[in-house]
Write a protein that holds these residues in place. Structure first.
Motif, mmCIF file in Angstrom:
data_model
loop_
_atom_site.group_PDB
_atom_site.id
_atom_site.type_symbol
_atom_site.label_atom_id
_atom_site.label_comp_id
_atom_site.label_asym_id
_atom_site.label_seq_id
_atom_site.Cartn_x
_atom_site.Cartn_y
_atom_site.Cartn_z
ATOM 1 N N GLU A 1 1.760 5.971 -15.729
ATOM 2 C CA GLU A 1 2.632 6.779 -16.581
ATOM 3 C C GLU A 1 2.464 8.273 -16.362
ATOM 4 O OE1 GLU A 1 2.049 5.606 -20.606
ATOM 5 O OE2 GLU A 1 2.972 3.621 -20.350
ATOM 6 N N THR A 2 1.366 8.690 -15.772
ATOM 7 C CA THR A 2 1.107 10.129 -15.616
ATOM 8 C C THR A 2 1.010 10.583 -14.160
ATOM 9 O OG1 THR A 2 -1.293 9.804 -15.740
ATOM 10 C CG2 THR A 2 -0.124 10.210 -17.813
ATOM 11 N N THR A 3 1.037 9.649 -13.213
ATOM 12 C CA THR A 3 0.811 10.015 -11.814
ATOM 13 C C THR A 3 1.929 9.511 -10.925
ATOM 14 O OG1 THR A 3 -1.581 9.831 -12.185
ATOM 15 C CG2 THR A 3 -0.822 9.978 -9.900
ATOM 16 N N CYS A 4 2.518 10.446 -10.166
ATOM 17 C CA CYS A 4 3.586 10.110 -9.231
ATOM 18 C C CYS A 4 3.356 10.925 -7.956
ATOM 19 C CB CYS A 4 4.950 10.436 -9.846
ATOM 20 S SG CYS A 4 6.345 9.735 -8.962
ATOM 21 N N ILE A 5 3.403 10.264 -6.814
ATOM 22 C CA ILE A 5 3.202 10.909 -5.525
ATOM 23 C C ILE A 5 4.535 10.978 -4.794
ATOM 24 C CG2 ILE A 5 2.021 10.816 -3.292
ATOM 25 C CD1 ILE A 5 -0.126 9.107 -4.618
ATOM 26 N N THR A 6 4.873 12.167 -4.293
ATOM 27 C CA THR A 6 6.019 12.290 -3.401
ATOM 28 C C THR A 6 5.503 12.634 -2.005
ATOM 29 O OG1 THR A 6 6.307 14.639 -3.947
ATOM 30 C CG2 THR A 6 7.541 13.048 -5.276
ATOM 31 N N GLU A 7 6.429 12.755 -1.070
ATOM 32 C CA GLU A 7 6.173 12.991 0.357
ATOM 33 C C GLU A 7 5.754 11.668 1.012
ATOM 34 O OE1 GLU A 7 7.287 15.725 1.360
ATOM 35 O OE2 GLU A 7 7.309 16.715 -0.594
ATOM 36 N N SER A 8 6.548 11.255 1.975
ATOM 37 C CA SER A 8 6.393 9.925 2.555
ATOM 38 C C SER A 8 5.029 9.701 3.195
ATOM 39 C CB SER A 8 7.503 9.670 3.577
ATOM 40 O OG SER A 8 7.491 10.661 4.591
ATOM 41 N N VAL A 9 4.523 10.675 3.928
ATOM 42 C CA VAL A 9 3.229 10.481 4.598
ATOM 43 C C VAL A 9 2.097 10.420 3.576
ATOM 44 C CG1 VAL A 9 1.610 11.424 6.280
ATOM 45 C CG2 VAL A 9 4.065 11.531 6.733
ATOM 46 N N ALA A 10 2.194 11.225 2.528
ATOM 47 C CA ALA A 10 1.181 11.178 1.469
ATOM 48 C C ALA A 10 1.166 9.808 0.800
ATOM 49 C CB ALA A 10 1.438 12.276 0.439
ATOM 50 N N ILE A 11 2.344 9.258 0.570
ATOM 51 C CA ILE A 11 2.429 7.918 -0.023
ATOM 52 C C ILE A 11 1.785 6.896 0.911
ATOM 53 C CG2 ILE A 11 4.023 6.077 -0.676
ATOM 54 C CD1 ILE A 11 5.945 8.322 -1.652
ATOM 55 N N CYS A 12 2.084 7.001 2.192
ATOM 56 C CA CYS A 12 1.507 6.057 3.159
ATOM 57 C C CYS A 12 -0.014 6.194 3.238
ATOM 58 C CB CYS A 12 2.140 6.258 4.525
ATOM 59 S SG CYS A 12 3.879 5.763 4.619
ATOM 60 N N ARG A 13 -0.513 7.407 3.165
ATOM 61 C CA ARG A 13 -1.974 7.600 3.172
ATOM 62 C C ARG A 13 -2.606 6.915 1.957
ATOM 63 N NH1 ARG A 13 -4.375 10.907 6.724
ATOM 64 N NH2 ARG A 13 -3.120 12.432 7.869
ATOM 65 N N TYR A 14 -1.974 7.053 0.817
ATOM 66 C CA TYR A 14 -2.501 6.416 -0.390
ATOM 67 C C TYR A 14 -2.520 4.892 -0.219
ATOM 68 C CZ TYR A 14 -2.891 4.865 -5.233
ATOM 69 O OH TYR A 14 -3.283 4.236 -6.382
ATOM 70 N N LEU A 15 -1.422 4.347 0.300
ATOM 71 C CA LEU A 15 -1.345 2.896 0.484
ATOM 72 C C LEU A 15 -2.366 2.426 1.518
ATOM 73 C CD1 LEU A 15 2.529 2.385 0.397
ATOM 74 C CD2 LEU A 15 0.873 1.961 -1.438
ATOM 75 N N GLU A 16 -2.612 3.241 2.542
ATOM 76 C CA GLU A 16 -3.635 2.886 3.540
ATOM 77 C C GLU A 16 -5.011 2.779 2.892
ATOM 78 O OE1 GLU A 16 -5.025 3.508 7.987
ATOM 79 O OE2 GLU A 16 -3.304 2.544 7.075
ATOM 80 N N SER A 17 -5.280 3.642 1.921
ATOM 81 C CA SER A 17 -6.586 3.578 1.253
ATOM 82 C C SER A 17 -6.735 2.304 0.424
ATOM 83 C CB SER A 17 -6.789 4.809 0.366
ATOM 84 O OG SER A 17 -5.952 4.770 -0.776
ATOM 85 N N LEU A 18 -5.609 1.778 -0.059
ATOM 86 C CA LEU A 18 -5.637 0.538 -0.842
ATOM 87 C C LEU A 18 -5.652 -0.692 0.053
ATOM 88 C CD1 LEU A 18 -3.016 1.357 -3.641
ATOM 89 C CD2 LEU A 18 -5.497 1.648 -3.723
ATOM 90 N N VAL A 19 -4.941 -0.604 1.165
ATOM 91 C CA VAL A 19 -4.831 -1.737 2.104
ATOM 92 C C VAL A 19 -5.216 -1.209 3.485
ATOM 93 C CG1 VAL A 19 -3.315 -3.543 3.008
ATOM 94 C CG2 VAL A 19 -2.934 -2.647 0.691
ATOM 95 N N PRO A 20 -6.507 -1.199 3.823
ATOM 96 C CA PRO A 20 -6.974 -0.528 5.040
ATOM 97 C C PRO A 20 -6.503 -1.146 6.351
ATOM 98 C CG PRO A 20 -8.772 -0.854 3.477
ATOM 99 C CD PRO A 20 -7.620 -1.673 2.987
ATOM 100 N N GLU A 21 -6.182 -2.433 6.344
ATOM 101 C CA GLU A 21 -5.799 -3.100 7.593
ATOM 102 C C GLU A 21 -4.386 -3.677 7.498
ATOM 103 O OE1 GLU A 21 -7.465 -2.975 10.325
ATOM 104 O OE2 GLU A 21 -9.247 -2.026 9.471
ATOM 105 N N PRO A 22 -3.643 -3.641 8.597
ATOM 106 C CA PRO A 22 -3.994 -3.007 9.863
ATOM 107 C C PRO A 22 -4.052 -1.487 9.727
ATOM 108 C CG PRO A 22 -1.693 -3.665 9.878
ATOM 109 C CD PRO A 22 -2.290 -4.238 8.625
ATOM 110 N N ASN A 23 -4.989 -0.885 10.435
ATOM 111 C CA ASN A 23 -5.198 0.553 10.334
ATOM 112 C C ASN A 23 -4.072 1.302 11.035
ATOM 113 O OD1 ASN A 23 -6.278 3.137 11.766
ATOM 114 N ND2 ASN A 23 -7.582 2.862 9.981
#
Length: 205
Positions: free
Chosen positions: A60-82
């Motif tokens: 409810e309080t956190t929203c990320i914009t910018e496509s690469v930033a979003i992808c970096r966040y998702l990579e941290s949650l799902v590391p593989e495939p790297n």
């Protein structure tokens, strides 16, 4: 989580492609009507902060914009495939090619489309000279990528990475103005064909 998306825009497609490569399927997709101005409405701006898509609402309080930033966040949650790199050197090389893919290729192609496709006159004050200048810049950049792809199957590493996703979604978006890499760019065209045959190429299309 919710991903605020627009099927007609290239930047959200980067995230959808990234999610497909990762096998991420548990994020709700919310379509945003950018032609109808939904991204400029107060409720959307309150979440995203800018009239841009995509945006990833985490809570409810956190929203990320910018496509690469979003992808970096998702990579941290799902590391593989790297897709962003392992270790200092590989990570830096992937970042280098990611910035090149975005700054030298994808952004110019997006600008060429925005300033020349008739349908986009609804959301852009079009300047034909801007379209032509950016199209020529992208054509020059593709020669750089062709040299790179002469020595590597993928742009930044020995496997697909975020750099490939940025480049291919930019090139494919430019089909709207009948842009294709020149035939003599054989390595770019080999890579592009392989990328468009990946299952992720159809993600959300």
């Amino acid at each position: 989580m919710k991903l605020y998306d627009s099927r007609r825009a290239p930047n959200p497609r980067r995230v959808r492609w990234f999610m497909a490569e990762k096998g991420i399927e548990d994020i709700e997709i919310v379509d945003v009507d950018i032609f109808g101005g939904q991204h400029r409405q107060p409720d959307y701006l309150a979440k995203a902060g800018l009239a841009n898509v995509p945006a990833l609402e985490i809570d409810e309080t956190t929203c990320i914009t910018e496509s690469v930033a979003i992808c970096r966040y998702l990579e941290s949650l799902v590391p593989e495939p790297n897709l962003f790199g392992r270790g200092p050197l590989e990570t830096a090389v992937i970042e280098m090619w990611t910035r090149r893919a975005e700054m030298l290729l994808s952004t110019p192609l997006m600008m060429a489309v925005r300033h020349s496709h008739p349908a986009l006159a609804a959301i852009e004050t079009q300047v034909p000279e801007v379209a032509e200048t950016n199209r020529k810049a992208a054509e020059r950049a593709l020669k750089v990528f062709d040299r790179r792809l002469a020595e590597s199957e993928f742009i930044a590493a020995d496997r697909l990475t975020i750099a490939d996703i940025l480049a291919v979604t930019g090139i494919d978006f430019a089909r709207m103005v009948r842009f294709r890499p020149a035939e003599e760019l054989t390595h770019v065209n080999r890579w592009l064909k392989a990328m468009m045959e990946r299952p992720a190429a159809k993600a959300g299309v």
